[in-house]
Design a protein around this motif. Structure first.
Motif, PDB file in Angstrom:
ATOM      1  N   THR A 323       0.810  -1.216   0.000  1.00 10.54           N
ATOM      2  CA  THR A 323       0.000   0.000   0.000  1.00 10.54           C
ATOM      3  C   THR A 323       0.847   1.271   0.000  1.00 10.54           C
ATOM      4  OG1 THR A 323      -0.104   0.110   2.414  1.00 10.54           O
ATOM      5  CG2 THR A 323      -1.767  -1.218   1.295  1.00 10.54           C
ATOM      6  N   VAL A 324       2.158   1.139   0.225  1.00  9.78           N
ATOM      7  CA  VAL A 324       3.008   2.330   0.298  1.00  9.78           C
ATOM      8  C   VAL A 324       2.988   3.094  -1.021  1.00  9.78           C
ATOM      9  CG1 VAL A 324       5.366   3.154   0.587  1.00  9.78           C
ATOM     10  CG2 VAL A 324       4.479   1.350   2.089  1.00  9.78           C
ATOM     11  N   GLY A 325       3.227   2.380  -2.104  1.00 11.48           N
ATOM     12  CA  GLY A 325       3.218   3.042  -3.412  1.00 11.48           C
ATOM     13  C   GLY A 325       1.847   3.570  -3.781  1.00 11.48           C
ATOM     14  N   MET A 326       0.789   2.848  -3.388  1.00  7.70           N
ATOM     15  CA  MET A 326      -0.562   3.314  -3.705  1.00  7.70           C
ATOM     16  C   MET A 326      -0.881   4.631  -3.005  1.00  7.70           C
ATOM     17  SD  MET A 326      -2.753  -0.203  -3.455  1.00  7.70           S
ATOM     18  CE  MET A 326      -2.155  -1.731  -4.183  1.00  7.70           C
ATOM     19  N   ALA A 327      -0.294   4.852  -1.836  1.00  7.31           N
ATOM     20  CA  ALA A 327      -0.565   6.075  -1.083  1.00  7.31           C
ATOM     21  C   ALA A 327       0.333   7.236  -1.498  1.00  7.31           C
ATOM     22  CB  ALA A 327      -0.396   5.808   0.415  1.00  7.31           C
ATOM     23  N   LEU A 328       1.595   6.945  -1.870  1.00  6.39           N
ATOM     24  CA  LEU A 328       2.565   8.018  -2.095  1.00  6.39           C
ATOM     25  C   LEU A 328       2.812   8.340  -3.569  1.00  6.39           C
ATOM     26  CD1 LEU A 328       5.266   7.046   0.577  1.00  6.39           C
ATOM     27  CD2 LEU A 328       3.321   8.615   0.814  1.00  6.39           C
ATOM     28  N   VAL A 329       2.640   7.368  -4.455  1.00  5.52           N
ATOM     29  CA  VAL A 329       3.033   7.563  -5.853  1.00  5.52           C
ATOM     30  C   VAL A 329       1.965   8.216  -6.724  1.00  5.52           C
ATOM     31  CG1 VAL A 329       3.881   6.355  -7.923  1.00  5.52           C
ATOM     32  CG2 VAL A 329       4.676   5.669  -5.663  1.00  5.52           C
ATOM     33  N   PRO A 330       0.641   8.092  -6.433  1.00 10.05           N
ATOM     34  CA  PRO A 330      -0.347   8.687  -7.340  1.00 10.05           C
ATOM     35  C   PRO A 330      -0.141  10.171  -7.612  1.00 10.05           C
ATOM     36  CG  PRO A 330      -1.448   7.170  -5.873  1.00 10.05           C
ATOM     37  CD  PRO A 330      -0.020   7.267  -5.395  1.00 10.05           C
ATOM     38  N   ARG A 331       0.282  10.923  -6.621  1.00  9.46           N
ATOM     39  CA  ARG A 331       0.509  12.352  -6.859  1.00  9.46           C
ATOM     40  C   ARG A 331       1.620  12.556  -7.904  1.00  9.46           C
ATOM     41  NH1 ARG A 331      -0.645  16.869  -3.761  1.00  9.46           N
ATOM     42  NH2 ARG A 331      -1.419  15.489  -2.114  1.00  9.46           N
ATOM     43  N   PHE A 332       2.689  11.756  -7.791  1.00  4.77           N
ATOM     44  CA  PHE A 332       3.756  11.840  -8.792  1.00  4.77           C
ATOM     45  C   PHE A 332       3.246  11.400 -10.163  1.00  4.77           C
ATOM     46  CE2 PHE A 332       7.064   9.465 -11.113  1.00  4.77           C
ATOM     47  CZ  PHE A 332       7.932  10.509 -11.414  1.00  4.77           C
ATOM     48  N   GLY A 333       2.423  10.338 -10.179  1.00 11.32           N
ATOM     49  CA  GLY A 333       1.874   9.868 -11.448  1.00 11.32           C
ATOM     50  C   GLY A 333       1.018  10.922 -12.119  1.00 11.32           C
ATOM     51  N   ALA A 334       0.219  11.650 -11.323  1.00  9.30           N
ATOM     52  CA  ALA A 334      -0.623  12.702 -11.895  1.00  9.30           C
ATOM     53  C   ALA A 334       0.229  13.842 -12.463  1.00  9.30           C
ATOM     54  CB  ALA A 334      -1.576  13.226 -10.832  1.00  9.30           C
ATOM     55  N   ARG A 335       1.292  14.207 -11.743  1.00 11.25           N
ATOM     56  CA  ARG A 335       2.174  15.271 -12.261  1.00 11.25           C
ATOM     57  C   ARG A 335       2.908  14.820 -13.516  1.00 11.25           C
ATOM     58  NH1 ARG A 335       4.896  17.270  -6.530  1.00 11.25           N
ATOM     59  NH2 ARG A 335       3.032  18.357  -5.718  1.00 11.25           N
ATOM     60  N   LEU A 336       3.316  13.553 -13.547  1.00  9.58           N
ATOM     61  CA  LEU A 336       3.990  13.040 -14.735  1.00  9.58           C
ATOM     62  C   LEU A 336       3.055  13.078 -15.938  1.00  9.58           C
ATOM     63  CD1 LEU A 336       6.563  11.722 -15.861  1.00  9.58           C
ATOM     64  CD2 LEU A 336       5.615   9.494 -15.204  1.00  9.58           C
ATOM     65  N   GLN A 337       1.777  12.761 -15.724  1.00  4.13           N
ATOM     66  CA  GLN A 337       0.824  12.829 -16.825  1.00  4.13           C
ATOM     67  C   GLN A 337       0.676  14.254 -17.348  1.00  4.13           C
ATOM     68  OE1 GLN A 337      -3.139  11.390 -16.007  1.00  4.13           O
ATOM     69  NE2 GLN A 337      -4.001  12.716 -17.562  1.00  4.13           N
ATOM     70  N   GLU A 338       0.663  15.230 -16.435  1.00  5.11           N
ATOM     71  CA  GLU A 338       0.533  16.619 -16.854  1.00  5.11           C
ATOM     72  C   GLU A 338       1.683  17.051 -17.762  1.00  5.11           C
ATOM     73  OE1 GLU A 338       0.218  18.892 -13.318  1.00  5.11           O
ATOM     74  OE2 GLU A 338      -1.749  18.094 -12.754  1.00  5.11           O
ATOM     75  N   HIS A 339       2.881  16.483 -17.532  1.00  4.28           N
ATOM     76  CA  HIS A 339       4.049  16.888 -18.307  1.00  4.28           C
ATOM     77  C   HIS A 339       4.249  16.054 -19.568  1.00  4.28           C
ATOM     78  CE1 HIS A 339       5.067  18.826 -14.430  1.00  4.28           C
ATOM     79  NE2 HIS A 339       5.768  19.665 -15.172  1.00  4.28           N
ATOM     80  N   THR A 340       3.883  14.789 -19.525  1.00  5.29           N
ATOM     81  CA  THR A 340       4.196  13.905 -20.657  1.00  5.29           C
ATOM     82  C   THR A 340       2.969  13.309 -21.329  1.00  5.29           C
ATOM     83  OG1 THR A 340       4.327  11.874 -19.317  1.00  5.29           O
ATOM     84  CG2 THR A 340       6.310  13.239 -19.454  1.00  5.29           C
ATOM     85  N   GLY A 341       1.779  13.465 -20.726  1.00 12.45           N
ATOM     86  CA  GLY A 341       0.617  12.734 -21.199  1.00 12.45           C
ATOM     87  C   GLY A 341       0.505  11.401 -20.479  1.00 12.45           C
ATOM     88  N   PRO A 342      -0.600  10.687 -20.666  1.00 11.02           N
ATOM     89  CA  PRO A 342      -0.841   9.470 -19.874  1.00 11.02           C
ATOM     90  C   PRO A 342      -0.044   8.252 -20.320  1.00 11.02           C
ATOM     91  CG  PRO A 342      -2.647   9.858 -21.401  1.00 11.02           C
ATOM     92  CD  PRO A 342      -1.737  11.042 -21.528  1.00 11.02           C
ATOM     93  N   ARG A 343       0.506   8.260 -21.523  1.00  6.08           N
ATOM     94  CA  ARG A 343       1.096   7.032 -22.051  1.00  6.08           C
ATOM     95  C   ARG A 343       2.281   6.547 -21.213  1.00  6.08           C
ATOM     96  NH1 ARG A 343       3.274   6.045 -28.256  1.00  6.08           N
ATOM     97  NH2 ARG A 343       2.884   3.808 -28.315  1.00  6.08           N
ATOM     98  N   LEU A 344       3.149   7.454 -20.782  1.00  4.90           N
ATOM     99  CA  LEU A 344       4.336   7.059 -20.016  1.00  4.90           C
ATOM    100  C   LEU A 344       3.967   6.502 -18.641  1.00  4.90           C
ATOM    101  CD1 LEU A 344       7.361   6.827 -19.607  1.00  4.90           C
ATOM    102  CD2 LEU A 344       7.413   9.258 -18.961  1.00  4.90           C
TER     103      LEU A 344
END
Length: 486
Positions: A323-344
């Motif tokens: 559950t650690v990644g599920m709690a901490l990584v989504p915010r990074f994933g959302a920011r990564l999508q904003e910069h690169t799009g969802p594919r990466l």
């Protein structure tokens, strides 16, 4: 002197202010999501206790006791979302909590496996009303600029539900009984219903929303037939008349549902929405992620208890790294999508889930827990990385007035993937291991069979991931915006 009439576009000062999402309402909605999702995972910790109980379930009945909740949950999500749109999301949420509590009572009172399976299915029907109603309320009460954050909170609550279910199931298996876990659902459902009634405002209903009972029956029947064939395949043989008939019935019902939906004026789910390549990719991606995740949930408790000798309570705590990644990584994933799009983030996240499954497949009785925890962390980071982009894709590809359909489709994809993941890993495990898993002398045979099952799941996931990434082709920066307007 006559007063000037208000223009249609002018705000009416006498009209009531639209409802807003308060912090109390947000917490209550997230608590409903957490509890509904926790019951998916909690029963996995009780598999050894159920197998040795006075119910004496067969391996197939044990699988159905796990899967009945998920199958009914997934089969009814889309019609439940439509019911909420048509008659009111708050009412649907309260009805779901009542069914959820009733299913817990039936399960706790079970004296044979059939009653337990029926109670689990009733709980699943309640959860099918709860999940889309909570997401729809969040979408309607959140302004567009806050909608992404609200959906991220909803997703986090669903992820934390897995942790709560594992810990709660482990504690029940260690210090109480499996019946105590189901009895706990009754007062919990009542408390949540009171909190919803007091804090969650009503959102506008849509009397024109389609319910389509015929379509709901056809879609639910198709799912039940396919999963039945998967579960019973090892017992009766994949080419047996029973199993082939189940797969044939599933395909026929799905084809009939598609034809019905194309002909009817107001279908439950219009197949033409899948003309959107991104919607297809997002739906398949969500299902694939949870296919891998719940395959792991099914074998994790058995591995830690049978091969590692952990107690049920320790087993529940031992999955916390997931559950650690599920709690901490989504915010990074959302920011990564904003910069690169969802594919990466989608491609990298699904790839990490498959890598985590392959790593776990190498574990045996001698694997140190610290190494096993790192394997879980890899899978957890992958889930947290791809989940925000996949969820936003499904919501953004449908107009805002179809929030019930969008939330139902999103959650249905999760639960269908979860049901198939449990079915596939469970049947492969049963086909390769025929001994007594509680016998320490057979621990190596059990972990070998577990490794084969997880590798099969990882292979399917990698193939599906390739199709998902291809579906995001051309989805560059800035393509994951807010939901479309009607």
């Amino acid at each position: 002197m006559l007063r000037p009439a208000l223009s249609p576009s002018a705000p009416n000062p006498c009209a009531p202010a639209p409802p807003v999402l308060t912090r109390a309402a947000l917490l209550v909605l997230c608590a409903c999501v957490l509890v509904a999702q926790a019951m998916v995972a909690a029963v996995n910790l009780l598999i050894p206790q159920l197998a040795a109980s006075a119910l004496r379930p067969s391996p197939g009945q044990l699988l159905w006791a796990v899967d009945a909740y998920v199958i009914v949950f997934a089969a009814l999500l889309i019609p439940a979302g439509a019911l909420g749109d048509r008659y009111g999301r708050k009412g649907a949420l309260l009805a779901g909590l009542a069914l959820f509590a009733a299913g817990g009572a039936v399960s706790a009172l079970a004296r044979d496996p059939a009653v337990l399976i029926a109670g689990r299915g009733l709980c699943g029907a309640g959860a099918a009303l709860i999940m889309p109603a909570t997401m729809s309320v969040l979408v309607h009460l959140s302004p567009p600029e806050r909608r992404g954050q609200a959906l991220a909170t909803w997703t986090l609550s669903a992820g934390l539900g897995g942790l709560a279910g594992n810990v709660g199931g482990g504690l029940a298996g260690e210090f109480l009984t499996w019946r105590a876990l189901f009895w706990a659902v009754v007062p919990l459902g009542a408390v949540l219903a009171v909190a919803v009634a007091r804090t969650v405002p009503r959102t506008p209903s849509r009397p024109d929303a389609a319910v389509d009972p015929a379509g709901a029956v056809l879609l639910a029947g198709a799912l039940l037939a396919v999963v039945y064939g998967i579960i019973e395949g090892p017992a009766y043989g994949w080419t047996s008349a029973r199993v082939l008939a189940a797969f044939g019935a599933g395909a026929g019902l799905l084809a009939t549902f598609t034809g019905h939906a194309l002909r009817t004026a107001r279908p439950l789910l219009d197949p033409r929405i899948f003309a959107s390549r991104k919607l297809r990719a997002g739906t398949l991606g969500i299902g694939s992620a949870f296919f891998g995740l719940f395959a792991l949930f099914f074998v994790n408790a058995q591995y830690l208890q049978y091969a590692k000798g952990f107690s049920p309570a320790l087993t529940g705590a031992a999955i916390v790294p997931l559950t650690v990644g599920m709690a901490l990584v989504p915010r990074f994933g959302a920011r990564l999508q904003e910069h690169t799009g969802p594919r990466l983030p989608v491609g990298a996240g699904l790839g990490l889930i498959a890598a985590g499954l392959l790593l776990v497949s190498t574990a045996d009785a001698g694997t140190p827990y610290a190494v096993y925890a790192l394997y879980l962390l890899v899978l957890s980071v992958g889930t947290g990385l791809c989940a925000p982009s996949l969820t936003l894709t499904v919501v953004a590809e449908l107009p805002a007035h179809q929030a019930g359909l969008g939330s139902g489709l999103n959650t249905a994809a999760r639960e269908i993937g979860a049901a198939l993941g449990v079915a596939v890993v469970g049947t492969v495990l049963a086909s390769r291991f025929h001994g007594d898993p509680t016998d320490p002398a057979q621990a190596d045979a059990f972990t070998d069979a577990m490794g084969s099952a997880l590798r099969a799941v990882a292979l399917v996931l990698l193939l599906a991931s390739a199709a998902v990434v291809a579906g995001y082709r051309g989805s560059g920066r800035g393509r994951g915006g807010p939901p479309r307007s009607p």
